[in-house]
Design a protein around this motif. Structure first.
Motif, PDB file in Angstrom:
ATOM      1  N   LEU A 115       0.842  -1.195   0.000  1.00  0.00           N
ATOM      2  CA  LEU A 115       0.000   0.000   0.000  1.00  0.00           C
ATOM      3  C   LEU A 115       0.877   1.245   0.000  1.00  0.00           C
ATOM      4  O   LEU A 115       1.974   1.251   0.575  1.00  0.00           O
ATOM      5  CB  LEU A 115      -0.901   0.022   1.240  1.00  0.00           C
ATOM      6  N   ARG A 116       0.374   2.303  -0.628  1.00  0.00           N
ATOM      7  CA  ARG A 116       1.079   3.579  -0.587  1.00  0.00           C
ATOM      8  C   ARG A 116       1.036   4.146   0.830  1.00  0.00           C
ATOM      9  O   ARG A 116       0.027   4.013   1.535  1.00  0.00           O
ATOM     10  CB  ARG A 116       0.460   4.562  -1.574  1.00  0.00           C
ATOM     11  N   ILE A 117       2.113   4.793   1.227  1.00  0.00           N
ATOM     12  CA  ILE A 117       2.199   5.318   2.596  1.00  0.00           C
ATOM     13  C   ILE A 117       1.189   6.439   2.798  1.00  0.00           C
ATOM     14  O   ILE A 117       0.570   6.538   3.869  1.00  0.00           O
ATOM     15  CB  ILE A 117       3.638   5.782   2.894  1.00  0.00           C
ATOM     16  N   ASP A 118       0.976   7.276   1.783  1.00  0.00           N
ATOM     17  CA  ASP A 118      -0.007   8.354   1.958  1.00  0.00           C
ATOM     18  C   ASP A 118      -1.422   7.796   2.106  1.00  0.00           C
ATOM     19  O   ASP A 118      -2.241   8.331   2.856  1.00  0.00           O
ATOM     20  CB  ASP A 118       0.080   9.366   0.819  1.00  0.00           C
ATOM     21  N   ALA A 119      -1.702   6.660   1.428  1.00  0.00           N
ATOM     22  CA  ALA A 119      -3.014   6.031   1.575  1.00  0.00           C
ATOM     23  C   ALA A 119      -3.198   5.459   2.978  1.00  0.00           C
ATOM     24  O   ALA A 119      -4.288   5.516   3.551  1.00  0.00           O
ATOM     25  CB  ALA A 119      -3.189   4.933   0.528  1.00  0.00           C
ATOM     26  N   LEU A 120      -2.116   4.921   3.537  1.00  0.00           N
ATOM     27  CA  LEU A 120      -2.177   4.413   4.911  1.00  0.00           C
ATOM     28  C   LEU A 120      -2.412   5.550   5.903  1.00  0.00           C
ATOM     29  O   LEU A 120      -3.169   5.400   6.870  1.00  0.00           O
ATOM     30  CB  LEU A 120      -0.889   3.675   5.255  1.00  0.00           C
ATOM     31  N   ALA A 121      -1.748   6.677   5.675  1.00  0.00           N
ATOM     32  CA  ALA A 121      -1.944   7.825   6.569  1.00  0.00           C
ATOM     33  C   ALA A 121      -3.402   8.269   6.545  1.00  0.00           C
ATOM     34  O   ALA A 121      -3.997   8.563   7.603  1.00  0.00           O
ATOM     35  CB  ALA A 121      -1.020   8.962   6.156  1.00  0.00           C
ATOM     36  N   ARG A 131      11.516  -3.967  13.203  1.00  0.00           N
ATOM     37  CA  ARG A 131      11.196  -5.229  13.879  1.00  0.00           C
ATOM     38  C   ARG A 131      10.996  -6.378  12.883  1.00  0.00           C
ATOM     39  O   ARG A 131      10.535  -7.452  13.254  1.00  0.00           O
ATOM     40  CB  ARG A 131       9.929  -5.053  14.733  1.00  0.00           C
ATOM     41  N   HIS A 132      11.326  -6.129  11.639  1.00  0.00           N
ATOM     42  CA  HIS A 132      11.253  -7.160  10.593  1.00  0.00           C
ATOM     43  C   HIS A 132       9.835  -7.692  10.401  1.00  0.00           C
ATOM     44  O   HIS A 132       9.633  -8.877  10.123  1.00  0.00           O
ATOM     45  CB  HIS A 132      12.203  -8.324  10.896  1.00  0.00           C
ATOM     46  N   LEU A 133       8.846  -6.794  10.545  1.00  0.00           N
ATOM     47  CA  LEU A 133       7.454  -7.204  10.399  1.00  0.00           C
ATOM     48  C   LEU A 133       6.870  -6.815   9.046  1.00  0.00           C
ATOM     49  O   LEU A 133       5.847  -7.367   8.633  1.00  0.00           O
ATOM     50  CB  LEU A 133       6.602  -6.613  11.532  1.00  0.00           C
ATOM     51  N   LEU A 134       7.501  -5.875   8.352  1.00  0.00           N
ATOM     52  CA  LEU A 134       7.148  -5.537   6.982  1.00  0.00           C
ATOM     53  C   LEU A 134       8.344  -4.839   6.345  1.00  0.00           C
ATOM     54  O   LEU A 134       9.339  -4.571   7.003  1.00  0.00           O
ATOM     55  CB  LEU A 134       5.882  -4.660   6.917  1.00  0.00           C
ATOM     56  N   ARG A 135       8.239  -4.567   5.037  1.00  0.00           N
ATOM     57  CA  ARG A 135       9.288  -3.817   4.343  1.00  0.00           C
ATOM     58  C   ARG A 135       8.764  -2.427   4.005  1.00  0.00           C
ATOM     59  O   ARG A 135       7.617  -2.272   3.572  1.00  0.00           O
ATOM     60  CB  ARG A 135       9.717  -4.507   3.048  1.00  0.00           C
ATOM     61  N   ARG A 180       5.917   3.307  -0.244  1.00  0.00           N
ATOM     62  CA  ARG A 180       4.915   2.285   0.062  1.00  0.00           C
ATOM     63  C   ARG A 180       5.409   1.317   1.127  1.00  0.00           C
ATOM     64  O   ARG A 180       6.605   1.206   1.389  1.00  0.00           O
ATOM     65  CB  ARG A 180       4.508   1.513  -1.189  1.00  0.00           C
ATOM     66  N   ALA A 181       4.454   0.621   1.722  1.00  0.00           N
ATOM     67  CA  ALA A 181       4.725  -0.433   2.704  1.00  0.00           C
ATOM     68  C   ALA A 181       4.366  -1.767   2.071  1.00  0.00           C
ATOM     69  O   ALA A 181       3.319  -1.886   1.426  1.00  0.00           O
ATOM     70  CB  ALA A 181       3.904  -0.219   3.969  1.00  0.00           C
ATOM     71  N   VAL A 182       5.238  -2.764   2.261  1.00  0.00           N
ATOM     72  CA  VAL A 182       5.076  -4.058   1.595  1.00  0.00           C
ATOM     73  C   VAL A 182       5.080  -5.167   2.636  1.00  0.00           C
ATOM     74  O   VAL A 182       5.966  -5.229   3.496  1.00  0.00           O
ATOM     75  CB  VAL A 182       6.200  -4.296   0.569  1.00  0.00           C
ATOM     76  N   ALA A 183       4.087  -6.056   2.575  1.00  0.00           N
ATOM     77  CA  ALA A 183       4.009  -7.186   3.505  1.00  0.00           C
ATOM     78  C   ALA A 183       5.057  -8.220   3.156  1.00  0.00           C
ATOM     79  O   ALA A 183       5.446  -8.379   1.996  1.00  0.00           O
ATOM     80  CB  ALA A 183       2.620  -7.818   3.456  1.00  0.00           C
TER      81      ALA A 183
END
Length: 268
Positions: free
Chosen positions: A29-35, A55-59, A64-67
C-alpha cells in the motif's frame, strides 16, 4: 479545531499492529493512503512504518509499505506474544494436567505455550518436571518456576522469533526421548499443518520423533490459512486442543484425520 489527544505508548502500538494487519491483508500500500486510512499525518505513518520495518514485520520501500511473504509476520514473536491471550491460556489450562510429575516435556517456540509457566507455578515444586525447548522466551519464563528444570536447545538464534533452529537443535533432539511434546502451528487448513519457514518445520518434526505422546494446541485464529511448507496432518498428534471459535468445518476436518479433538471455551 481541537488538537487530537496524544496516544499512550500502548495506543501507538495498537495502531501499529492494526497497520501491520492492514498491510498484510493488502500486500502493498502507498504510505499516503495508509496515513489517510488511519487518520494520522504522513510523518506519523512514516514513524509507524519505520518501527515495524525495524522489527522485521514488513518492508518499507519508496513511497509504500510491503508485507512479507504469507504469514511470515505472524511468526514473529513480538507480534504473536500478546495476540489471542485468552484462547492461549484456555488451551494451556486444558493440557497442563498431561504434564505428570517427573515427566520430560518438549515444547517448541510457540507463544501459545507461554501461559503454561503461570499454570506450572501453581504446582508442587516436588513434581520435578523437565522441559526442553528451542524457545528463549519460554525458557526464561519456565526457568523462573520452582521445580521445573529447563534445557535450552541451542543452535542458530533468530532474534525476531527469539528461538533457535539448525542442526544443533536437530542433533540434540535425535539423542532425546521425551514423555510428551507440546507444539502449535502457524496455519491449519482442512486438517493439514503449515509453516512459512522450513527450519521451524524441521524442529517440529524432530520433536515429534523424539516424544512418546504429542499434543497440538492451536487457537481459532490459525485456521483457514496456508503457508509455504506443509508438514503433514493433525493425525501426527494424538490430541488436538482448540477453542470454541474455531469453525465447525475445520474441527470436523481435524477429526477426519483420526486425531482426538478437544474443544475448550476461552474466557473473554
Amino acid at each position: 479545531m481541537a488538537a487530537k489527544a496524544r496516544l499512550s505508548q500502548a495506543g501507538v502500538e495498537q495502531r501499529r499492529q492494526a497497520v501491520l494487519r492492514y498491510v498484510a491483508d493488502h500486500g502493498a500500500l502507498r504510505i499516503d493512503a495508509l496515513a489517510d486510512r488511519f487518520d494520522v499525518s504522513l510523518m506519523t505513518m512514516h514513524r509507524d512504518l519505520d518501527d515495524l520495518a525495524a522489527r522485521h514485520l514488513l518492508r518499507k520501500e519508496r513511497g509504500r509499505a510491503v508485507a512479507f511473504p504469507a504469514l511470515t509476520m505472524e511468526t514473529a514473536t513480538r507480534f504473536r506474544e500478546g495476540a489471542g491471550l485468552a484462547a492461549k491460556t484456555a488451551l494451556c489450562a486444558a493440557v497442563a494436567g498431561r504434564i505428570t510429575p517427573g515427566s520430560t516435556v518438549l515444547m517448541d517456540d510457540s507463544t501459545t505455550l507461554y501461559p503454561l509457566a503461570g499454570l506450572l507455578a501453581r504446582r508442587d515444586p516436588a513434581d520435578g518436571i523437565t522441559v526442553l525447548t528451542n524457545s528463549v522466551g519460554l525458557a526464561q519464563r519456565l526457568g523462573a518456576v520452582p521445580g521445573v528444570d529447563v534445557t535450552l536447545l541451542g543452535g542458530r538464534y533468530h532474534g525476531e522469533f527469539n528461538s533457535c533452529t539448525g542442526p544443533e537443535v536437530g542433533g540434540a533432539l535425535a539423542r532425546l526421548h521425551a514423555d510428551l511434546v507440546l507444539t502449535s502451528a502457524t496455519a491449519v487448513l482442512d486438517g493439514r499443518l503449515f509453516h512459512p519457514l522450513r527450519e521451524y518445520v524441521e524442529v517440529k518434526e524432530a520433536m515429534l520423533a523424539a516424544a512418546e505422546e504429542a499434543v497440538l494446541l492451536v487457537d481459532h485464529a490459525k485456521f483457514g490459512k496456508r503457508a509455504t511448507y506443509a508438514y503433514g496432518t493433525a493425525a501426527r498428534y494424538g490430541t488436538v486442543v482448540t477453542d470454541t471459535a474455531t469453525p465447525a468445518g475445520e474441527v470436523a476436518a481435524l477429526r477426519a484425520t483420526g486425531a482426538a479433538v478437544q474443544v475448550v471455551r476461552s474466557k473473554p
